[in-house]
Design an enzyme around this catalytic site. Structure first.
Site, PDB file in Angstrom:
ATOM      1  N   SER A 144       0.823  -1.202   0.000  1.00 44.24           N
ATOM      2  CA  SER A 144       0.000   0.000   0.000  1.00 44.24           C
ATOM      3  C   SER A 144       0.857   1.252   0.000  1.00 44.24           C
ATOM      4  CB  SER A 144      -0.928   0.016   1.222  1.00 44.24           C
ATOM      5  OG  SER A 144      -0.152   0.115   2.415  1.00 44.24           O
ATOM      6  N   ASP A 254       0.591  -7.236  15.528  1.00 44.08           N
ATOM      7  CA  ASP A 254       1.746  -6.585  14.916  1.00 44.08           C
ATOM      8  C   ASP A 254       2.058  -5.265  15.622  1.00 44.08           C
ATOM      9  OD1 ASP A 254       3.866  -6.516  13.133  1.00 44.08           O
ATOM     10  OD2 ASP A 254       2.746  -5.434  11.593  1.00 44.08           O
TER      11      ASP A 254
END
Length: 511
Positions: A144, A254
């Site tokens: 992205s 994460d």
């Protein structure tokens, strides 16, 4: 069911539970893509003139077809953004062709056609260019890029995360739908807000709250020194964000300095947790198994491929706290393989002697409680927030300097853990050396810390699917070849027999 637009049954159940228990995601409606929804029984065409009864729900910008009214089993789910909508030949059907080439012919109940027609068309007409002006590039990742944008109506600056559809394999698409779901489920001051979601034929756009201060990692790089009371203030906000995630059944998976944003570059900055692209969902019974995360922040049970729960976030939080306090990682090793082996063999130090002499006892105690090898002994987010380090009113450590951070997290050249499509683990794949910090701004800096690695089991699954497709093609090709050979052989034998019979003398024929 079109796999590109599908969501897992667990995700669908998560959506249903949140909708039932907390008023659904309509409680924090999307700004422009959050249209008024509609739901009810419809007929869905499947084989010429045959229809199957489905319970359809158009909520915000998504159409979901359930098997029944209990909404437990999803038959199909997908975005209506950019879809082509038309009336059926009889004028009683709504024909929807999504950007993923999924085609559905829906027949609403008698008398409700106009309501369904209006809602479906509103969802299909949503385009980001009508509401936001895209500006400069803020950052770029593996899948992205993030651009600054401005709301055309209010003038508010926002961040737009853009993901090309070409990279959206089925498993990655499920994670994207999950990321949207979890970010809409949570409304907390320490979590970056999802404002809108737009989906076009080539790209998906996440419109996010713009956090001006940049990453916490860069905030640490800019500071020549940091104090224990400042770390306590920052880390408390991280725990508040983690706690609300866990209360909603969401595991970030994460957590790292790169995924924590600062609202400003000042000392009294607030923080916001972002990037739920690898988030997992738990319901208090099921455990997670996916091997995902960033190696330097991964919990031991992940590396041992054991089932795990939200305690992996607490380990990552402990690594973050350790880094804020010492400017280093708790794991030994210069390469990723060495670091992972260090975690698995418990060969990692806690606080270095210099830090032990400076830090308060309560602070050291919290670090030890989070970096517990056994996940059952690790503090939960709620318990950590009640630790004496946060409850104590003793400010004796308030002016004590923690670290000058000369050796900052992530400046070493560690290996990345990457799974290639062939199923092999990449070795000696280095991160380029970090550029001198004086020559780059926070937004221009190439991330020196280890990036999120691709989930190994997810890549293996994709590899497995591709192999099955190839084997299937080869199998049917071989069958076809064998069939043609058999036909050719049989035909040749038949012609040979016929020819020999034609050449025989009449006297030799039986009487």
């Amino acid at each position: 069911m079109n796999s590109v637009s599908s969501i897992s049954s667990l995700d669908a159940d998560f959506l249903r539970r949140k909708s039932a228990s907390e008023g659904g995601f309509g409680a924090r409606r999307l700004r422009y893509t959050g249209i008024d929804g509609i739901k009810g029984w419809v007929g869905v065409k499947f084989l010429f003139f045959f229809y199957a009864d489905r319970y359809a729900v158009v909520e915000n910008e998504y159409l979901t077809l359930y098997e029944d009214e209990s909404m437990k089993k999803v038959v199909w789910a997908g975005s209506l953004h950019g879809a082509q909508v038309a009336r059926g030949m009889a004028g009683t059907d709504i024909v929807v062709c999504t950007v993923d080439d999924a085609r559905h012919s829906i027949r609403p109940p008698v008398g409700a056609f106009s309501d369904w027609w209006t809602v479906v068309n509103q969802a299909a007409a949503l385009k980001i260019e009508k509401f936001y002006k895209l500006c400069g590039l803020l950052g770029q990742g593996s899948f992205s890029r993030v651009r600054l944008a401005k709301d055309l109506q209010t003038g508010q600056e926002v961040a737009v995360k853009i993901m090309p559809r070409s990279s959206l394999k089925s498993d990655l698409n499920v994670l994207q739908r999950r990321e949207i779901a979890v970010m809409r489920a949570i409304d907390h001051e320490n979590i970056v807000k999802l404002i809108d979601v737009f989906e076009g034929p080539k790209r998906i756009y996440f419109v996010l709250e713009y956090v001006r201060g940049g990453m916490l990692y860069d905030y640490i790089l800019r500071r020549s020194e940091i104090y224990e009371h400042e770390v306590r203030r920052i880390f408390k906000q991280i725990l508040l964000a983690v706690r609300v995630c866990h209360e909603h059944g969401i595991v970030h998976r994460d957590l790292k300095l790169d995924n924590i944003m600062c609202t400003s570059q000042e000392k009294d900055t607030d923080i916001k947790v972002t990037d739920f692209g690898l988030a997992g969902l738990i319901d208090g019974v099921r455990m997670m198994h996916s091997f995902v995360g960033t190696p330097l922040y991964m919990a031991p049970e992940l590396l041992e491929l054991k089932p795990y729960d939200e305690s992996v976030d607490m380990w990552s939080s402990g690594v973050i706290l350790y880094g804020l306090l010492t400017g280093t990682f708790p794991h030994r090793g210069e390469r990723t393989r060495e670091i992972l082996e260090s975690i698995q063999t418990k060969d990692y130090g806690l606080l270095p002697p210099s830090a032990s002499e400076t830090l308060s006892d309560d602070c050291q105690s919290l670090v030890y409680s989070l970096l517990q090898y056994n996940p059952k002994k690790r503090l939960s987010a709620s318990a950590a927030l009640h630790h004496p380090w946060f409850l104590s009113t003793n400010d004796d450590f308030a002016q004590g300097r923690v670290s000058s951070l000369k050796y900052v997290l992530g400046t070493d050249d560690h290996d990345l853990l990457v799974m290639f499509p062939n199923g092999k683990l990449a070795k000696n794949f280095h991160v380029p050396p970090a550029a001198p910090r004086d020559s780059l701004t926070a937004q221009e800096k190439f991330r020196a810390s280890v990036r999120s690695m691709i989930a190994i089991n997810r890549m293996q699954a994709m590899v497995s699917v591709e192999r099955r497709k190839k084997l299937r093609t080869l199998f049917f090709s071989a069958m076809a070849s064998q069939r043609l050979l058999s036909l050719a052989t049989g035909l040749s034998a038949q012609r040979l027999l016929q020819s020999s019979q034609d050449q025989q003398p009449e006297s030799s024929l039986p009487s």
